[in-house]
Write an enzyme that holds these catalytic residues in place. Structure first.
Site, PDB file in Angstrom:
ATOM      1  N   CYS A 130      25.852  28.022   2.888  1.00  0.00           N
ATOM      2  CA  CYS A 130      26.119  26.621   3.256  1.00  0.00           C
ATOM      3  C   CYS A 130      24.952  25.940   3.963  1.00  0.00           C
ATOM      4  O   CYS A 130      24.535  24.836   3.581  1.00  0.00           O
ATOM      5  CB  CYS A 130      27.373  26.547   4.118  1.00  0.00           C
ATOM      6  SG  CYS A 130      27.400  27.752   5.461  1.00  0.00           S
ATOM      7  N   HIS A 161      28.552  21.230   9.339  1.00  0.00           N
ATOM      8  CA  HIS A 161      27.390  21.828   9.997  1.00  0.00           C
ATOM      9  C   HIS A 161      26.362  20.740  10.310  1.00  0.00           C
ATOM     10  O   HIS A 161      26.238  19.764   9.575  1.00  0.00           O
ATOM     11  CB  HIS A 161      26.697  22.831   9.079  1.00  0.00           C
ATOM     12  CG  HIS A 161      27.441  24.118   8.879  1.00  0.00           C
ATOM     13  ND1 HIS A 161      28.564  24.467   9.569  1.00  0.00           N
ATOM     14  CD2 HIS A 161      27.176  25.161   8.044  1.00  0.00           C
ATOM     15  CE1 HIS A 161      28.973  25.672   9.172  1.00  0.00           C
ATOM     16  NE2 HIS A 161      28.151  26.102   8.246  1.00  0.00           N
TER      17      HIS A 161
END
Lengths: 334, 334
Positions: B130, B243
């Site tokens: 990710c 994130h």
């Protein structure tokens, strides 16, 4: 100054003021008289000092008569107005705001780094910014060993940096979100619970915020290194009272992690926290309430032969503010 | 493959699997048959797809008979066991785990960066990590304009990186702390609510954790730049599903922020989010549910003449996992 001191805490009821009060007691600072000063909002409250209940007084121009030492933590504008008055009244002011930090005649002191600077004060000594203090304590011993060429730092800053009410706001926001409600924002511009955002201090023309420029300029002054090269990205995270920093260092020569660890293990104000087996390194919850800056994950930067990475956490209210101020006071009375 | 595809989602009930299901519907992926596969724990549940209720089946060796495409998001060990079986059964597997990413014959694809790599698969295509995907989408257009010499990145990674139960754990921990109780830890080694810690994946001999080495090695493979120079500090923060990354870039020549902004404004998969007046930049809450990687605070690094700083947020489950996998699937059926 005599062997025992008439001390005033300006901003006594705030997050930092409260901690200063606690530290004066626990560190047995030689206090002969203690005055707790705050705005009208807090006047009339009482606070404990060594088992004694002391009244919080509303600050006025006459508050500093007869006071030897003022520990001020009431914000920049109040310091700008009152610190000169306190100095005129004969007191030495250790100021936690940013008001005087960059004035050439005002020492900016981290006792582990430049204690000698405190001697040359003209009434006011400035306490550096929290992120700067924590970083300075960890970098100075390395910088002494081999000059640091460049720093790239990213911060993870707790809510306490914006005061006690900000810590409460994050908790309230978390409660709201967990209950499926919209979080309210009063102190911070955006919700901080379960979120984060770049530090919301004013931006300069180069796109750096005030907090980042404090790290640049204050470190240069504390290290007496006017060309010290540093870039910072400051970020507020939903943590209550300890800051963390991911620090990338560049030197002119390789700096082995084992040597860095050995140096930091003996450095004042630093505690090396590294358990590589357990994958355990400094965390805000462990730094909370601690005097030391916790440093760990000291490793060779694989992207640069002369690079070193490290990670630190420190109590923003304690070493990042109150403790550093009290340590400066201790230098003065030594 | 024909014009409509028999698709299986392996790990359908997880955080990423759920999102894949939603994306196949919302993006009108040409599905003729959809099989939802999971462990025995989830078998028997039902999930919605375009208004239809589909059963979740327990995965077995025979699950892939007749399947054209498997979108796998069930962890490395399950992928290692089942992906080869799916390939033997004639399916193409787009695998979200780290099991095959660094195998030379397995393409590692970010569609905005190296879509052509997807064509050369031998049955398995790997979806990158990710943090790597989010960074790659933002850095590739800059790297095309002027090769990046070195990256120093610090991450602020949400709980969703450890799955749906980890997100729930953070909420439970927050509830406990707000009620004055000790937070419990089951998924994470340490409490994450109101705390943070370096990413808890295994550490190598150089002191880098797996997550950090994924950023190094996967970026090298995706960019086809075996010597790409990158150092990372990966940190888990108490955010739910997006994130953030503070990225410092070094080039061989100066790279003006205005040019970088102009390039990023036209880059696929990127949305520039910068309101300098309002001090408003990408935040996890704004990136949540968004397809694009939000990039902002693009500024000249004041510590380096050829340095550039930027800040990004991206939905870890969406572009950081499920969306990227579905985009790879779309490349295959184009």
């Amino acid at each position: 100054m005599s062997n025992s001191y008439k001390v005033a805490i300006l901003g006594a009821t705030g997050a930092v003021g409260t901690e200063i009060l606690e530290l004066l007691a626990s560190r047995n600072f030689p206090v002969s008289q203690l005055k707790l000063l705050a705005s009208g909002r807090s006047a009339g409250k009482t606070m404990e000092f060594k088992g004694e209940s002391l009244p919080v007084e509303m600050v006025s121009d006459r508050s500093f008569d007869g006071i030897d030492l003022v520990l001020a933590s009431a914000g920049g504008s109040i310091s700008k107005e009152l610190a000169p008055k306190a100095v005129s009244a004969g007191a030495v002011v250790i100021d936690n705001s940013s008001a005087f930090r960059m004035q050439p005649q005002v020492p900016l002191v981290v006792p582990e780094v430049n204690p000698e600077a405190a001697r040359n004060h003209q009434g006011i000594i400035a306490n550096p910014n929290c992120t700067t203090i924590l970083m300075a304590v960890a970098l100075w011993p390395l910088h002494q060993h081999q000059p640091i060429k460049r720093v790239v730092v990213s911060t993870y800053q707790s809510a306490s940096g914006a005061g006690a009410r900000a810590m409460e706001e994050v908790k309230q926001q978390a409660r709201a979100i967990l209950a499926g409600k919209e979080p309210e924002t009063h102190i911070f511009p955006y919700p901080l619970a379960f979120n984060l955002f770049p530090h919301n201090t004013p931006l300069n023309e180069q796109g750096y915020c005030e907090e980042e420029m404090k790290m640049v300029n204050e470190t240069r002054k504390i290290f007496n290194a006017p060309d010290f090269s540093l870039t910072a990205t400051c970020v507020r995270v939903p943590v209550l009272r300890a800051h963390s920093e991911a620090i990338n260092l560049e030197f002119n020569e390789p700096f082995s992690p084992s040597q860095a660890k050995s140096i930091l293990s003996q450095a004042p104000g630093v505690k090396v926290v590294e358990d590589w087996q357990a994958n355990y390194f400094p965390m805000p919850v462990d730094a909370t309430g601690k005097d030391e800056v916790l440093v760990g994950r000291i490793r060779q930067d694989i992207s640069h032969p002369c690079g070193l990475e490290l990670w630190l956490c420190g109590d923003q209210i304690r070493k990042g503010a109150a403790l550093n101020a009290v340590q400066i006071a201790e230098l003065l009375v030594k």
